[in-house]
Write a protein that holds these residues in place. Structure first.
Motif, PDB file in Angstrom:
ATOM      1  N   GLN A 260       0.822  -1.211   0.000  1.00  0.00           N
ATOM      2  CA  GLN A 260       0.000   0.000   0.000  1.00  0.00           C
ATOM      3  C   GLN A 260       0.855   1.259   0.000  1.00  0.00           C
ATOM      4  OE1 GLN A 260      -3.403   0.186  -0.160  1.00  0.00           O
ATOM      5  NE2 GLN A 260      -3.197   2.426  -0.273  1.00  0.00           N
ATOM      6  N   ASP A 261       2.027   1.197   0.641  1.00  0.00           N
ATOM      7  CA  ASP A 261       2.903   2.368   0.757  1.00  0.00           C
ATOM      8  C   ASP A 261       3.701   2.643  -0.519  1.00  0.00           C
ATOM      9  OD1 ASP A 261       2.044   2.784   3.326  1.00  0.00           O
ATOM     10  OD2 ASP A 261       3.735   1.744   4.270  1.00  0.00           O
ATOM     11  N   LEU A 262       3.702   1.711  -1.472  1.00  0.00           N
ATOM     12  CA  LEU A 262       4.430   1.932  -2.719  1.00  0.00           C
ATOM     13  C   LEU A 262       3.779   3.035  -3.537  1.00  0.00           C
ATOM     14  CD1 LEU A 262       5.066  -1.764  -3.903  1.00  0.00           C
ATOM     15  CD2 LEU A 262       6.745  -0.206  -2.882  1.00  0.00           C
ATOM     16  N   ALA A 263       4.604   3.749  -4.280  1.00  0.00           N
ATOM     17  CA  ALA A 263       4.062   4.731  -5.220  1.00  0.00           C
ATOM     18  C   ALA A 263       3.326   3.986  -6.337  1.00  0.00           C
ATOM     19  CB  ALA A 263       5.192   5.574  -5.798  1.00  0.00           C
ATOM     20  N   PRO A 264       2.362   4.631  -6.994  1.00  0.00           N
ATOM     21  CA  PRO A 264       1.598   3.957  -8.063  1.00  0.00           C
ATOM     22  C   PRO A 264       2.479   3.317  -9.129  1.00  0.00           C
ATOM     23  CG  PRO A 264       0.537   6.012  -7.493  1.00  0.00           C
ATOM     24  CD  PRO A 264       1.822   5.977  -6.719  1.00  0.00           C
TER      25      PRO A 264
ATOM     26  N   LEU B 149       4.866  -1.757 -11.393  1.00  0.00           N
ATOM     27  CA  LEU B 149       6.056  -2.556 -11.663  1.00  0.00           C
ATOM     28  C   LEU B 149       6.016  -3.862 -10.871  1.00  0.00           C
ATOM     29  CD1 LEU B 149       8.841  -2.894 -12.935  1.00  0.00           C
ATOM     30  CD2 LEU B 149       9.801  -1.585 -11.011  1.00  0.00           C
ATOM     31  N   PHE B 150       5.603  -3.779  -9.616  1.00  0.00           N
ATOM     32  CA  PHE B 150       5.494  -4.958  -8.764  1.00  0.00           C
ATOM     33  C   PHE B 150       4.472  -5.935  -9.340  1.00  0.00           C
ATOM     34  CE2 PHE B 150       4.242  -6.765  -4.422  1.00  0.00           C
ATOM     35  CZ  PHE B 150       5.298  -7.659  -4.420  1.00  0.00           C
ATOM     36  N   ALA B 151       3.360  -5.392  -9.864  1.00  0.00           N
ATOM     37  CA  ALA B 151       2.319  -6.235 -10.460  1.00  0.00           C
ATOM     38  C   ALA B 151       2.860  -6.985 -11.676  1.00  0.00           C
ATOM     39  CB  ALA B 151       1.113  -5.388 -10.851  1.00  0.00           C
ATOM     40  N   LYS B 152       3.734  -6.342 -12.466  1.00  0.00           N
ATOM     41  CA  LYS B 152       4.333  -7.005 -13.625  1.00  0.00           C
ATOM     42  C   LYS B 152       5.236  -8.153 -13.182  1.00  0.00           C
ATOM     43  CE  LYS B 152       4.246  -3.069 -16.825  1.00  0.00           C
ATOM     44  NZ  LYS B 152       5.056  -2.123 -17.634  1.00  0.00           N
ATOM     45  N   TRP B 153       6.006  -7.928 -12.122  1.00  0.00           N
ATOM     46  CA  TRP B 153       6.862  -8.999 -11.599  1.00  0.00           C
ATOM     47  C   TRP B 153       6.020 -10.182 -11.154  1.00  0.00           C
ATOM     48  CZ3 TRP B 153      10.317  -5.538  -7.943  1.00  0.00           C
ATOM     49  CH2 TRP B 153      11.185  -4.775  -8.740  1.00  0.00           C
ATOM     50  N   ILE B 154       4.913  -9.885 -10.477  1.00  0.00           N
ATOM     51  CA  ILE B 154       4.034 -10.945  -9.984  1.00  0.00           C
ATOM     52  C   ILE B 154       3.423 -11.702 -11.152  1.00  0.00           C
ATOM     53  CG2 ILE B 154       1.862 -11.383  -8.776  1.00  0.00           C
ATOM     54  CD1 ILE B 154       2.572  -9.080  -6.890  1.00  0.00           C
ATOM     55  N   SER B 155       3.004 -10.971 -12.192  1.00  0.00           N
ATOM     56  CA  SER B 155       2.364 -11.596 -13.348  1.00  0.00           C
ATOM     57  C   SER B 155       3.299 -12.573 -14.061  1.00  0.00           C
ATOM     58  CB  SER B 155       1.897 -10.522 -14.330  1.00  0.00           C
ATOM     59  OG  SER B 155       1.319 -11.097 -15.489  1.00  0.00           O
ATOM     60  N   SER B 156       4.573 -12.182 -14.192  1.00  0.00           N
ATOM     61  CA  SER B 156       5.542 -13.044 -14.873  1.00  0.00           C
ATOM     62  C   SER B 156       6.227 -14.011 -13.922  1.00  0.00           C
ATOM     63  CB  SER B 156       6.599 -12.193 -15.579  1.00  0.00           C
ATOM     64  OG  SER B 156       7.317 -11.398 -14.650  1.00  0.00           O
ATOM     65  N   ASP B 157       6.002 -13.824 -12.605  1.00  0.00           N
ATOM     66  CA  ASP B 157       6.613 -14.649 -11.567  1.00  0.00           C
ATOM     67  C   ASP B 157       8.137 -14.659 -11.669  1.00  0.00           C
ATOM     68  OD1 ASP B 157       6.487 -16.165  -9.265  1.00  0.00           O
ATOM     69  OD2 ASP B 157       6.497 -18.071 -10.342  1.00  0.00           O
ATOM     70  N   GLN B 158       8.688 -13.550 -12.116  1.00  0.00           N
ATOM     71  CA  GLN B 158      10.136 -13.414 -12.137  1.00  0.00           C
ATOM     72  C   GLN B 158      10.512 -11.938 -12.225  1.00  0.00           C
ATOM     73  OE1 GLN B 158      11.934 -15.135 -15.595  1.00  0.00           O
ATOM     74  NE2 GLN B 158      10.563 -14.147 -17.037  1.00  0.00           N
ATOM     75  N   ARG B 159      11.719 -11.660 -11.858  1.00  0.00           N
ATOM     76  CA  ARG B 159      12.216 -10.294 -11.914  1.00  0.00           C
ATOM     77  C   ARG B 159      13.637 -10.324 -12.448  1.00  0.00           C
ATOM     78  NH1 ARG B 159      14.821  -7.282  -6.924  1.00  0.00           N
ATOM     79  NH2 ARG B 159      15.514  -5.373  -7.943  1.00  0.00           N
ATOM     80  N   THR B 160      13.873  -9.618 -13.535  1.00  0.00           N
ATOM     81  CA  THR B 160      15.208  -9.535 -14.100  1.00  0.00           C
ATOM     82  C   THR B 160      15.948  -8.376 -13.453  1.00  0.00           C
ATOM     83  OG1 THR B 160      14.429 -10.396 -16.211  1.00  0.00           O
ATOM     84  CG2 THR B 160      16.551  -9.277 -16.213  1.00  0.00           C
ATOM     85  N   LEU B 161      17.091  -8.680 -12.858  1.00  0.00           N
ATOM     86  CA  LEU B 161      17.858  -7.643 -12.184  1.00  0.00           C
ATOM     87  C   LEU B 161      18.544  -6.741 -13.195  1.00  0.00           C
ATOM     88  CD1 LEU B 161      19.559  -9.734  -9.337  1.00  0.00           C
ATOM     89  CD2 LEU B 161      17.510  -8.334  -9.186  1.00  0.00           C
TER      90      LEU B 161
END
Length: 239
Positions: A180-184, A189-201
């Protein structure tokens, strides 16, 4: 408080096994199957009774959990409930045997990845060697926003299971507050990571991860060099 004697047969074999571990072996120490059977020559299935203590919070590692152990050795890692006390030996409500179908469903839902370190089943660990990742289905304690506690199933490799132990807990309410405290833009961006179930550093994130592993002298050298680069850049731009 004085413990009952583990030799008191009126307590039952499970309670006696727990008392034997606590009073004779002690947390962190190794025992063998031969020692166990010599201590309980009158109990035909004492191995099974000892394994059942895991349902009550006891952590007993075998060579499958801890590669440093020999096949005949086990390590008494952590004591659980006082099962020799009336009312303490009841199996926790969350503990039920998983069917093969349930286990397969959990592994499928977690994309056959360890939810603690991210390694996939059959993959080699980064440090090399011959060990390949094997996944188990673990129970993770979750504290709901309303204060209720439940145990949810999760895929976890054996190595992370040994390192984390049985006491891991997730405060779901606290995590939701952080989201909730994250900026929109961060939430998207977090939702995209969740959708793909991965995060490229990114390169800088990879560099930060390597930097954190360096010895102090090397970190100091990087810091000094970076400060010089920033200083030269500032001079060139007139800052």
């Amino acid at each position: 408080m004085t413990l009952p004697s583990w030799q008191d047969k009126s307590l039952g074999s499970t309670a006696r096994g727990a008392l034997w571990l606590v009073s004779e072996i002690g947390e962190g120490n190794i025992f063998t199957k031969s020692q166990l059977r010599e201590a309980f020559p009158d109990v035909a299935q004492i191995d099974r009774r000892l394994r059942s203590l895991r349902d009550h919070g006891y952590r007993i590692d075998t060579s499958r959990d801890d590669p440093s152990l020999l096949q005949q050795e086990q390590r008494f890692v952590t004591q659980g409930a006082d099962v020799w006390v009336p009312g303490k030996s009841k199996t926790p409500r969350h503990k039920n045997s998983l069917t093969a179908t349930q286990r397969a469903q959990v592994l499928y839902a977690d994309n056959h990845l360890c939810r603690s370190c991210g390694i996939g089943v059959g993959e080699a660990y980064e440090e090399g060697g011959l060990e390949l990742a094997k996944l188990n289905v673990a129970r993770r304690k979750v504290l709901d926003p309303d204060g209720n506690v439940q145990h949810q199933l999760i895929a976890e490799c054996k190595r992370c299971g040994v390192a984390g132990g049985p006491d891991r807990e997730v405060d779901l309410g606290a995590l939701l507050d952080l989201v909730q405290d994250l900026a929109p833009i961060e939430q998207r961006l977090f939702a995209k990571w969740i959708s793909s179930d991965q995060r490229t550093l990114s390169p800088i994130e990879k560099l930060w991860g390597i930097y954190r592993t360096l010895p102090d002298a090397s970190r100091t050298a990087i810091t000094q060099a970076l400060n010089e680069m920033i200083g030269n850049t500032d001079q060139g731009t007139g800052k």
